[in-house]
Enzyme design. Sequence first.
Site, mmCIF file in Angstrom:
data_model
loop_
_atom_site.group_PDB
_atom_site.id
_atom_site.type_symbol
_atom_site.label_atom_id
_atom_site.label_comp_id
_atom_site.label_asym_id
_atom_site.label_seq_id
_atom_site.Cartn_x
_atom_site.Cartn_y
_atom_site.Cartn_z
ATOM 1 C CG HIS A 77 11.620 -27.106 10.268
ATOM 2 N ND1 HIS A 77 12.611 -26.297 10.766
ATOM 3 C CD2 HIS A 77 12.250 -28.204 9.795
ATOM 4 C CE1 HIS A 77 13.800 -26.888 10.606
ATOM 5 N NE2 HIS A 77 13.601 -28.041 10.011
ATOM 6 C CD GLU A 133 19.094 -32.345 8.902
ATOM 7 O OE1 GLU A 133 19.813 -33.327 9.199
ATOM 8 O OE2 GLU A 133 18.548 -31.616 9.741
#
Length: 210
Positions: free
Chosen positions: A92, A71
């Site tokens: 998350h 990412e």
Amino acid sequence: MSREVLLATAKAVILEGLVVSPWGNLSMRISKDSFLITPSGVDYNTMQPEDLVEISLAGEIRAGKLKPSSEYHLHLEIYRARDDIKAIVHTHSPYASAFAVTRKPLPALVEDLAQIVGGDVEVSRYAPPGSEILAKNAVLALGKKFAVLLANHGVVGVGRDMEEALRAVRVVEKGAKIALFAKILGGAVLLEPEEIQTMHDFYLNKYGQR
Ligand SMILES: [Zn+2]
């Protein structure tokens, strides 16, 4: 020093259940044109300072033996867009992810969230994880705020230092929990936008010992 701070923050997000290791990723700007980021797929509990990867704002790996987080575009684009940002924490966390999967912005209902984030936490347009489009969409939805939700994915908190970026993902998770419970109780009363702006300005310029 910065490497230890980054590692300690990575351990904190695992411990607090904000992400399941080795998902999520963290970074810290270490010079005008580069940042350190967590490596791809390495467990946060065994990660070593030398495992962190240095990436330039041109997008090139400057130092480190391991592959950077998949990412890394997300971090790169945010640092490119925001001079004020020195650290990024991507998690998350479950309650915030409920908003991310329904693609509904999380309203700034409480003081700490309003102060740190500076308004509702917007949901960026969906794009596949690790893609450059995801990074660009996230920057757009983030704007000048300090947190953003990634559609069907998770949370990004940014800060003027690592502590602030961590604080951002923490208040987003806490705010999401409050918003969900408030719904059960019949719905929250929203704050006025001017009220939120005043709180954010206060936090940015006058809060604490700054
Ligand atoms: Zn992610």
